[in-house]
Enzyme design. Sequence first.
Site, short mmCIF file in Angstrom:
data_model
loop_
_atom_site.label_atom_id
_atom_site.label_comp_id
_atom_site.label_asym_id
_atom_site.label_seq_id
_atom_site.Cartn_x
_atom_site.Cartn_y
_atom_site.Cartn_z
N SER A 242 13.34 -34.68 6.02
CA SER A 242 12.84 -36.03 6.21
C SER A 242 11.85 -36.03 7.37
O SER A 242 12.16 -35.53 8.46
CB SER A 242 14.01 -36.98 6.50
OG SER A 242 13.71 -37.82 7.60
N SER B 1 16.11 -50.60 10.71
CA SER B 1 16.00 -51.96 10.19
C SER B 1 17.27 -52.39 9.46
O SER B 1 17.85 -51.63 8.70
CB SER B 1 14.81 -52.03 9.23
OG SER B 1 14.83 -53.26 8.56
N LYS C 149 11.38 -29.82 2.50
CA LYS C 149 12.48 -30.70 2.06
C LYS C 149 13.24 -31.32 3.24
O LYS C 149 14.46 -31.46 3.21
CB LYS C 149 13.45 -29.94 1.15
CG LYS C 149 12.76 -29.37 -0.08
CD LYS C 149 13.73 -29.11 -1.21
CE LYS C 149 13.03 -28.85 -2.52
NZ LYS C 149 11.97 -27.79 -2.44
N HIS D 283 7.99 -59.82 20.88
CA HIS D 283 9.00 -59.15 20.06
C HIS D 283 10.12 -60.06 19.58
O HIS D 283 10.80 -59.75 18.60
CB HIS D 283 9.59 -58.00 20.88
CG HIS D 283 10.10 -56.88 20.06
ND1 HIS D 283 11.19 -57.00 19.23
CD2 HIS D 283 9.67 -55.62 19.91
CE1 HIS D 283 11.41 -55.84 18.63
NE2 HIS D 283 10.50 -54.99 19.01
N TYR E 281 17.64 -43.67 21.52
CA TYR E 281 17.67 -44.88 20.71
C TYR E 281 16.52 -44.81 19.72
O TYR E 281 15.39 -44.58 20.11
CB TYR E 281 17.50 -46.04 21.68
CG TYR E 281 17.34 -47.41 21.08
CD1 TYR E 281 18.33 -48.37 21.28
CD2 TYR E 281 16.22 -47.77 20.37
CE1 TYR E 281 18.19 -49.64 20.75
CE2 TYR E 281 16.07 -49.03 19.83
CZ TYR E 281 17.06 -49.96 20.03
OH TYR E 281 16.92 -51.22 19.51
N GLN F 64 9.87 -45.41 14.67
CA GLN F 64 8.83 -45.04 13.72
C GLN F 64 8.21 -46.32 13.23
O GLN F 64 8.92 -47.19 12.73
CB GLN F 64 9.43 -44.26 12.55
CG GLN F 64 8.44 -44.08 11.42
CD GLN F 64 8.95 -43.24 10.27
OE1 GLN F 64 8.52 -42.12 10.08
NE2 GLN F 64 9.88 -43.77 9.51
N SER G 124 15.10 -47.29 16.51
CA SER G 124 15.44 -48.54 15.83
C SER G 124 15.56 -48.34 14.33
O SER G 124 14.80 -47.59 13.73
CB SER G 124 14.42 -49.62 16.17
OG SER G 124 13.14 -49.18 15.83
#
Length: 594
Positions: free
Chosen positions: A396, A424, A394, A313, A420, A523, A422
């Site tokens: 996300s 970007s 409608k 990672h 948590y 995700q 993540s």
Amino acid sequence: MLGLLVRAVLRSGLVKPYHLVKPVSVTILPERSSHHQDNLPKLPVPPLRQTFERYLLMLEPLLSEEELDHTRKLVKEFLIPGGVGDRLQRSLERRASNKGNWVGTYCKYNKSLEGYRQLKICVDCETLPIEYLGGKPLCMDQYYQILSSCRIPGPKRDTVVNHAVGKVAPTHITVVHNFQFFILDMYNSDGSPLTVDQIYMQLEKVWNSSLQSNKEPIGILTSQHRNTWGKAYNNLIKDKTNKESVRAIQKSIFTVCLDAPMPQMSEQRYQSRVAAQMLHGGGSRWNSGNRWFDKTLQFIVGEDGTCGLVYEHAPAEGPPIVFLVDHVVEYMMEVVRTPMTPLPMPPKLRFNITPEVKKDIESAKQNMNIMSHDLDVNVVFFSDYGRNVPRAHKLSPDAFIQMALQLAYFRMYKMCCSTYESASLRMFALGRTDTIRSCSNESLKFVQAMEHPAKPNAEKVFLLDKACQAHREYTHMAIHGQAIDRHLLGLKLQAIEELTSMPEIFMDTAYAVAEHPNLSTSQAGAKTDCVMCFGPMVPDGYGVCYNPMADHINIAITAFNSCEETHAANFGRGVKKALRDMRSLLEETANAKQ
Ligand SMILES: *[C@@H]1O[C@H](CO)[C@@H](O)[C@H](O)[C@H]1NC(C)=O
Ligand SMILES: *[C@@H]1O[C@H](CO)[C@@H](O)[C@H](O)[C@H]1NC(C)=O
Ligand SMILES: *[C@@H]1O[C@H](CO)[C@@H](O)[C@H](O)[C@H]1NC(C)=O
């Protein structure tokens, strides 16, 4: 290149082409324009007061009123004008104006920030297409970090070396079969890349000459705790032959692991076992020694045709890896037959196993077996629906799935937890990640309402909407560099550097709760029907990674068997139920309106 390689493996009959990951043609090119990278904005340092307001909001669903009051007092003290907070903030801002990325300058595995500008990998001979998010270009740096790179244990801290930066870029990969490592040069002497048939022959030679697994599983050393491995590493490379062999692995473009058969499993457990095989190899009896875990990128091919990869990672986040997998899969489809030129046998890497090294291997085996037994992996293929359902309402898809995780957790533990996710930061030069705090006042209200039979559906839908909206706002804030976790960490590290005592806000229970994410999530959306998997961040928590496809969702859940309170399969069932209940809620409410 990899495309050709995986295709060669599959064609060779070593594996059944049954669950494929497909190839990418990776070619090392001389030079790449750094123009795009130079134009990316620098990661901003968020305003101090904004971060602490948001910190207090984030704590509201997690703490009692008393605890909150205490923390509010500490925050107030910290923010006194001209006080400690201002001082640390000014230091951070100074750092930010000097360095490319103020977060990166703290990063433990950070290497020189200059080198990688000239990097030069191009996927399938075209310059990597620049990715965009919401119309803004993203930092492509991580792509240039994943090939020919390796983490190297050091006495105090590890480093990541990237050999693609040097004068002569490596042209070989390493192949490991039955714990034996081989060098496979991917180019002919005239500089042309090997053809599928050539790679196939080379792999078969490797395979044929390593049929017996009576060798020491040298690679298992790399699974040790970093400090232990650091010492074992020094023992290992005292020997000149060993040192050269290790260097060859470190420099290689990537590693291909041809795995020995794994234990049989029921259909139901199969995917979870495969995820564990990809993640840790299954223990010393199985394939944990058939790896070099320091290597940034390792492709794994099982005897039953399972394919996947494991990556280290430090140099990159999930998205570039997922992008690579998608690319590999696309290129698998094209078959090119090409003429053969015979090649020499791929050289085998030699290791001299001194008694000291042998001892280190034994201890690594024991440790790996404890770790692999402790990791509880559950892969859920949720086939009822995918992104289509939240989209139709409608919402996300990411926010919707996060709310399902919140609901599942709340039902299981009767409370919510620090969460948590993540986010970007690739809109910024050399940006890595910050945290989306998916547990909010709004998510708590929604899950509480769901557990309240008397609440009308319309209200639950309203609260779900609100919760998803709060999540979207946090996400927007995070990807624009205005989230709180990196900033708090920066302030804390700055305090360690320049103060004699730690400010109280970082010693507070609230901070400890915030920094203990029982749910660590991500995700990793890919076009390929695959799923990523990682371990929990805390001993009593879960790791959850999901890939929302158009009409189904792949979810990998991990926990530790040593924790009595957590159970990956139970949590997986809870997530499925939450997803089903949330769809019913939306559909019943929509029908009632008509
Ligand atoms: C590998 O071994 C098999 C069986 O002995 C043989 O038929 C094949 O030619 C060998 N392949 C190579 C590339 O040497
Ligand atoms: C969050 O929820 C708590 C408890 O319901 C409430 O006291 C507080 O005012 C809420 N905060 C916000 C910002 O809505
Ligand atoms: C979650 O974390 C808290 C500490 O913040 C801990 O007390 C709690 O038991 C954890 N939950 C589970 C399910 O282990």
